[in-house]
Design an enzyme around this catalytic site. Structure first.
Site, PDB file in Angstrom:
ATOM      1  N   GLU A 169       0.898  -1.225  -0.037  1.00 50.80           N
ATOM      2  CA  GLU A 169       0.033  -0.016   0.178  1.00 50.80           C
ATOM      3  C   GLU A 169       0.847   1.152  -0.041  1.00 50.80           C
ATOM      4  O   GLU A 169       1.832   1.511   0.956  1.00 50.80           O
ATOM      5  CB  GLU A 169      -1.024  -0.038   1.131  1.00 50.80           C
ATOM      6  CG  GLU A 169      -1.864   0.850   1.295  1.00 50.80           C
ATOM      7  CD  GLU A 169      -2.488   1.307  -0.050  1.00 50.80           C
ATOM      8  OE1 GLU A 169      -3.249   0.377  -0.412  1.00 50.80           O
ATOM      9  OE2 GLU A 169      -2.507   2.458  -0.827  1.00 50.80           O
ATOM     10  N   LYS A 224       8.187  -1.561  -2.418  1.00 54.89           N
ATOM     11  CA  LYS A 224       7.753  -0.888  -1.403  1.00 54.89           C
ATOM     12  C   LYS A 224       8.616  -0.169  -0.372  1.00 54.89           C
ATOM     13  O   LYS A 224       8.599   1.090  -0.092  1.00 54.89           O
ATOM     14  CB  LYS A 224       6.406  -1.691  -0.605  1.00 54.89           C
ATOM     15  CG  LYS A 224       6.045  -1.188   0.804  1.00 54.89           C
ATOM     16  CD  LYS A 224       5.258   0.071   0.289  1.00 54.89           C
ATOM     17  CE  LYS A 224       4.812   0.938   1.474  1.00 54.89           C
ATOM     18  NZ  LYS A 224       4.173   2.091   1.407  1.00 54.89           N
ATOM     19  N   CYS A 280       6.410   4.638   9.212  1.00 47.05           N
ATOM     20  CA  CYS A 280       6.949   3.547   8.045  1.00 47.05           C
ATOM     21  C   CYS A 280       8.168   4.114   7.882  1.00 47.05           C
ATOM     22  O   CYS A 280       9.091   3.202   7.476  1.00 47.05           O
ATOM     23  CB  CYS A 280       6.112   3.593   7.160  1.00 47.05           C
ATOM     24  SG  CYS A 280       4.585   2.583   7.692  1.00 47.05           S
TER      25      CYS A 280
HETATM   26  P1  NAD Z   1      -1.915  -0.316  12.644  1.00 47.31           P
HETATM   27  O1  NAD Z   1      -0.853  -0.703  13.979  1.00 47.31           O
HETATM   28  O2  NAD Z   1      -2.555   0.809  12.650  1.00 47.31           O
HETATM   29  O3  NAD Z   1      -2.979  -1.434  12.688  1.00 47.31           O
HETATM   30  C1  NAD Z   1      -2.521  -2.977  12.513  1.00 47.31           C
HETATM   31  C2  NAD Z   1      -3.741  -3.792  13.168  1.00 47.31           C
HETATM   32  O4  NAD Z   1      -3.336  -5.093  13.063  1.00 47.31           O
HETATM   33  C3  NAD Z   1      -3.785  -3.186  14.710  1.00 47.31           C
HETATM   34  O5  NAD Z   1      -5.126  -2.966  14.869  1.00 47.31           O
HETATM   35  C4  NAD Z   1      -3.552  -4.686  15.209  1.00 47.31           C
HETATM   36  O6  NAD Z   1      -4.388  -4.961  16.414  1.00 47.31           O
HETATM   37  C5  NAD Z   1      -4.223  -5.640  14.290  1.00 47.31           C
HETATM   38  N1  NAD Z   1      -3.514  -6.942  14.505  1.00 47.31           N
HETATM   39  C6  NAD Z   1      -2.181  -7.590  14.854  1.00 47.31           C
HETATM   40  N2  NAD Z   1      -2.107  -8.864  14.673  1.00 47.31           N
HETATM   41  C7  NAD Z   1      -3.600  -9.182  14.638  1.00 47.31           C
HETATM   42  C8  NAD Z   1      -3.845 -10.621  14.393  1.00 47.31           C
HETATM   43  N3  NAD Z   1      -3.182 -11.630  14.521  1.00 47.31           N
HETATM   44  N4  NAD Z   1      -5.429 -10.718  14.040  1.00 47.31           N
HETATM   45  C9  NAD Z   1      -6.009  -9.620  13.877  1.00 47.31           C
HETATM   46  N5  NAD Z   1      -5.483  -8.384  14.071  1.00 47.31           N
HETATM   47  C10 NAD Z   1      -4.238  -8.008  14.247  1.00 47.31           C
HETATM   48  O7  NAD Z   1      -0.963  -0.576  11.385  1.00 47.31           O
HETATM   49  P2  NAD Z   1      -1.002   0.379  10.081  1.00 47.31           P
HETATM   50  O8  NAD Z   1      -0.332   1.769  10.068  1.00 47.31           O
HETATM   51  O9  NAD Z   1      -2.401   0.004   9.573  1.00 47.31           O
HETATM   52  O10 NAD Z   1       0.093  -0.352   9.348  1.00 47.31           O
HETATM   53  C11 NAD Z   1      -0.191  -1.984   8.735  1.00 47.31           C
HETATM   54  C12 NAD Z   1       0.858  -2.373   7.516  1.00 47.31           C
HETATM   55  O11 NAD Z   1       0.682  -1.549   6.705  1.00 47.31           O
HETATM   56  C13 NAD Z   1       2.314  -2.189   8.235  1.00 47.31           C
HETATM   57  O12 NAD Z   1       3.134  -2.959   7.704  1.00 47.31           O
HETATM   58  C14 NAD Z   1       2.829  -0.815   7.406  1.00 47.31           C
HETATM   59  O13 NAD Z   1       4.240  -0.413   7.207  1.00 47.31           O
HETATM   60  C15 NAD Z   1       1.940  -0.669   6.185  1.00 47.31           C
HETATM   61  N6  NAD Z   1       1.648   0.581   5.775  1.00 47.31           N
HETATM   62  C16 NAD Z   1       1.230   1.747   6.816  1.00 47.31           C
HETATM   63  C17 NAD Z   1       0.776   2.993   6.218  1.00 47.31           C
HETATM   64  C18 NAD Z   1       0.607   3.899   6.863  1.00 47.31           C
HETATM   65  O14 NAD Z   1       0.203   5.131   6.363  1.00 47.31           O
HETATM   66  N7  NAD Z   1       0.161   3.805   8.265  1.00 47.31           N
HETATM   67  C19 NAD Z   1       0.927   3.020   4.646  1.00 47.31           C
HETATM   68  C20 NAD Z   1       1.246   1.937   3.854  1.00 47.31           C
HETATM   69  C21 NAD Z   1       1.751   0.522   4.482  1.00 47.31           C
HETATM   70  C1  UGA Z   2       4.534   7.687   3.444  1.00 48.06           C
HETATM   71  C2  UGA Z   2       4.691   7.556   2.275  1.00 48.06           C
HETATM   72  O1  UGA Z   2       4.289   8.851   1.591  1.00 48.06           O
HETATM   73  C3  UGA Z   2       3.377   6.706   1.559  1.00 48.06           C
HETATM   74  O2  UGA Z   2       3.552   6.450   0.197  1.00 48.06           O
HETATM   75  C4  UGA Z   2       3.826   5.314   2.315  1.00 48.06           C
HETATM   76  O3  UGA Z   2       2.540   4.468   1.869  1.00 48.06           O
HETATM   77  C5  UGA Z   2       3.343   5.376   3.794  1.00 48.06           C
HETATM   78  O4  UGA Z   2       4.629   6.622   4.224  1.00 48.06           O
HETATM   79  C6  UGA Z   2       3.881   4.232   4.558  1.00 48.06           C
HETATM   80  O5  UGA Z   2       4.314   3.289   3.949  1.00 48.06           O
HETATM   81  O6  UGA Z   2       3.407   4.282   5.855  1.00 48.06           O
HETATM   82  P1  UGA Z   2       3.032   8.847   5.435  1.00 48.06           P
HETATM   83  O7  UGA Z   2       4.232   8.457   6.332  1.00 48.06           O
HETATM   84  O8  UGA Z   2       1.548   8.743   5.789  1.00 48.06           O
HETATM   85  O9  UGA Z   2       3.412   8.350   3.950  1.00 48.06           O
HETATM   86  O10 UGA Z   2       3.222  10.766   5.227  1.00 48.06           O
HETATM   87  P2  UGA Z   2       4.063  11.529   4.407  1.00 48.06           P
HETATM   88  O11 UGA Z   2       3.447  12.361   3.673  1.00 48.06           O
HETATM   89  O12 UGA Z   2       5.138  10.753   3.215  1.00 48.06           O
HETATM   90  O13 UGA Z   2       4.916  12.201   5.496  1.00 48.06           O
HETATM   91  C7  UGA Z   2       6.023  11.547   6.165  1.00 48.06           C
HETATM   92  C8  UGA Z   2       6.861  12.296   6.859  1.00 48.06           C
HETATM   93  O14 UGA Z   2       7.445  13.371   6.212  1.00 48.06           O
HETATM   94  C9  UGA Z   2       6.124  13.469   7.697  1.00 48.06           C
HETATM   95  O15 UGA Z   2       6.336  13.879   8.898  1.00 48.06           O
HETATM   96  C10 UGA Z   2       6.009  14.803   6.902  1.00 48.06           C
HETATM   97  O16 UGA Z   2       5.716  15.851   7.599  1.00 48.06           O
HETATM   98  C11 UGA Z   2       7.307  14.753   6.455  1.00 48.06           C
HETATM   99  N1  UGA Z   2       7.553  15.339   5.026  1.00 48.06           N
HETATM  100  C12 UGA Z   2       6.866  15.005   3.996  1.00 48.06           C
HETATM  101  C13 UGA Z   2       8.260  16.621   4.984  1.00 48.06           C
HETATM  102  O17 UGA Z   2       8.962  16.847   6.243  1.00 48.06           O
HETATM  103  N2  UGA Z   2       8.496  17.054   3.834  1.00 48.06           N
HETATM  104  C14 UGA Z   2       7.727  16.821   2.834  1.00 48.06           C
HETATM  105  O18 UGA Z   2       8.302  17.362   1.657  1.00 48.06           O
HETATM  106  C15 UGA Z   2       6.984  15.706   2.785  1.00 48.06           C
END
Ligand code: NAD
Ligand code: UGA
Length: 477
Positions: A169, A224, A280
């Site tokens: 994602e 990713k 992340c």
């Molecule tokens: P999060 O901690 O918000 O959510 C994860 C959820 O999974 C929690 O609510 C937890 O209770 C649940 N969970 C864990 N083990 C479980 C199980 N065995 N059965 C059922 N539920 C279970 O995490 P997130 O931010 O959603 O990130 C999830 C993944 O996506 C990570 O690998 C992260 O790197 C990736 N990712 C995150 C973002 C972002 O913006 N947060 C963007 C892209 C990718």
């Molecule tokens: C980032 C990536 O942008 C997503 O594509 C990815 O899916 C995600 O991580 C993930 O894997 O979790 P996110 O962390 O939600 O998304 O937010 P961003 O907009 O990327 O910002 C990350 C950090 O960088 C923030 O603290 C933001 O303030 C900072 N940032 C961003 C800067 O300081 N300058 C910029 O120009 C952009």
């Protein structure tokens, strides 16, 4: 076996699982989407009739939840039942950096992913496509596959059959719904053409054909991590130039504009700030560092580790700078912190730069008044590992009664600037660009400082006031 998907189960109702499944449900009314989680409170919040109580603040999400919840989108703790009924299972659980054991501090902790794979192996029925949605180290699909294949062999009579796909994602928090609705690309990694096609068909309900990319599974996993590493690298790059601008009289925004017009560089992700936060970037780069070391490439590991090290240095640099400007000491001084979330339009504070900066200032004896429109003070307490001093609002404004080295949450910026020595803007919430600086200036204790770490304060509104102004990466004033 070309499978038409009718029933999806997503394991993990977090920042990715929740919004992603909401958008799938919204665009695929014929598919039933069940989002399951072991966290009961989180599921209760997803089911709350008050849409302000959803566990995640994300613009536009509430409207989709209102439209689809309990129609074809369901949130529950019924993990087993929903795995059994699913044609396709998304694994969307957390993958934080390991805290102990082999690879501690760098490798991703895959215990939640493994637990999911074991649950799927135990409860799935018939042919099931398992999709890695979590961000995972290269070759994790192999671990999942091995667990699932063992189940296929051990339960031959149940006709179990699994295919594993990688579908990372790329959404960013704060713009998640838009990113999901109009993705730059959707990446599907896998070996089995039919399984790939089943997932491809789901996305085709709203994503143009040319934006859906197919790769092998390892390229997808690595792409990713690489995307996040490249994005984070840009931020460390621009922040490093920002520090040089401050020292030389240049302005980092002008430099960014000048280089961003080069189409090979591009204009996005060049905003200097307090350093990258979020759950992340740091975790995924450290994961890349671990993988590089594991595969015998220490130079590659060092290259990427430098990005994280610089980011941490940069955050502490800002704390030191604030202290220096306030005559070398903040002990007993009141400082208003505007913004605690790691970026605007989210309530997420994971790895927020505000955590390190606030901790440094508290350590030096400052009294912080922390404002954030969406972050719960209980979360700030967890992040700062320090209890809020009082909860009584009246006491909060009597600066003379405050003891040094603590923090208070506030909802009123004007009131909390009363007697403060500095305002520090750490998150780019829109409302911070529209503050009444005349009124704030009257309340501050002079000489007072405004530290704009997000370049959001209109300088023309404060230049005539009796205030010292510092802006990130600006050596021109
Ligand atoms: P999060 O901690 O918000 O959510 C994860 C959820 O999974 C929690 O609510 C937890 O209770 C649940 N969970 C864990 N083990 C479980 C199980 N065995 N059965 C059922 N539920 C279970 O995490 P997130 O931010 O959603 O990130 C999830 C993944 O996506 C990570 O690998 C992260 O790197 C990736 N990712 C995150 C973002 C972002 O913006 N947060 C963007 C892209 C990718
Ligand atoms: C980032 C990536 O942008 C997503 O594509 C990815 O899916 C995600 O991580 C993930 O894997 O979790 P996110 O962390 O939600 O998304 O937010 P961003 O907009 O990327 O910002 C990350 C950090 O960088 C923030 O603290 C933001 O303030 C900072 N940032 C961003 C800067 O300081 N300058 C910029 O120009 C952009």
């Amino acid at each position: 076996m070309n499978k038409s998907i009718k029933n999806i189960c997503c394991i993990g109702a977090g920042y990715v699982g929740g919004p992603t499944m909401a958008v799938i449900a919204d665009n695929c009314p014929d598919i039933t989407v069940n989002v399951v989680d072991i966290n009961k409170d989180r599921i209760e919040s997803w089911n709350s009739s008050n849409l302000n109580e959803l566990p995640i603040y994300e613009p536009g999400l509430d409207k989709i939840i209102e439209r689809r919840r309990n129609k074809n989108l369901f949130f529950s703790n019924k993990v087993q039942e929903n795995i059994s009924n699913a044609d396709m299972i998304f694994i969307s659980v957390n993958t934080p950096t390991k805290k102990k054991g082999l690879g501690a501090g760098k490798a991703s902790d895959l215990k939640w992913v493994e637990a999911c794979a074991r649950q799927v192996a135990r409860f799935a029925k018939g042919y099931t496509i398992v999709v890695e949605k979590s961000t995972l180290p290269v070759k994790t699909a192999e671990v999942i596959k091995t667990i699932l294949e063992a189940a296929e062999l051990n339960n031959a009579c149940k006709n179990l059959k699994f295919e594993v796909l990688s579908n990372p994602e790329f959404l960013a928090e704060g713009t998640a719904i838009n990113d999901l609705e109009f993705p730059d690309r959707v990446l599907i990694g896998g070996e089995n053409e039919d399984a790939i096609l089943s997932l491809h068909k789901i996305y085709r309900n709203w994503v143009p054909e040319e934006k859906i990319l197919h790769t092998n599974i390892w390229s997808s996993e690595l792409a990713k991590l690489t995307a996040n590493a490249f994005l984070a690298q840009r931020i460390s790059s621009i922040n490093s130039i920002g520090a040089l601008c401050e020292a030389t009289g240049a302005d980092v925004r002008e430099v960014a504009r000048a280089i961003g017009t080069d189409s090979r560089i591009g204009s996005k992700f060049l905003d200097a700030g307090p350093g990258f936060g979020g759950s992340c970037f740091k975790k995924d780069i450290l994961n890349l560092v671990y993988l590089s070391e594991y595969f015998g490439l220490p130079e590659v590991a060092n290259f990427w580790e430098g990005i994280v090290k610089f980011n941490t240095w940069h955050q502490h640099r800002l704390s030191r700078l604030i202290i220096k400007k306030l005559f070398g000491t903040v002990s007993g001084k009141k400082i208003c912190i505007l913004g605690f979330a790691f970026k605007a339009n989210t309530n997420d504070t994971r790895e927020s730069a505000a955590i390190n900066i606030c901790k440094d200032l508290i350590e030096e004896g400052a009294i912080l008044f922390i404002h954030d429109p969406k972050v719960d003070p209980k979360q700030i307490e967890i992040d700062l590992e320090k209890k809020e001093k009082y909860s009584n609002n009246k006491l909060k404004n009597q600066t003379q009664t405050l003891s040094e080295g603590g923090w208070y949450s506030t909802k009123n910026i004007i009131d909390s600037s009363d007697g403060a020595d500095a305002i520090v803007v750490l998150t780019e919430w829109e409302e911070y660009g529209q503050l009444d600086w005349e009124e704030i200036s009257r309340k501050l204790r002079k000489p007072a400082w405004v530290f704009d770490v997000r370049s959001i304060i209109p300088y023309d509104k404060i230049k005539a006031l009796d205030l010292n102004f510092w802006k990130i990466g600006d050596g021109s004033k």
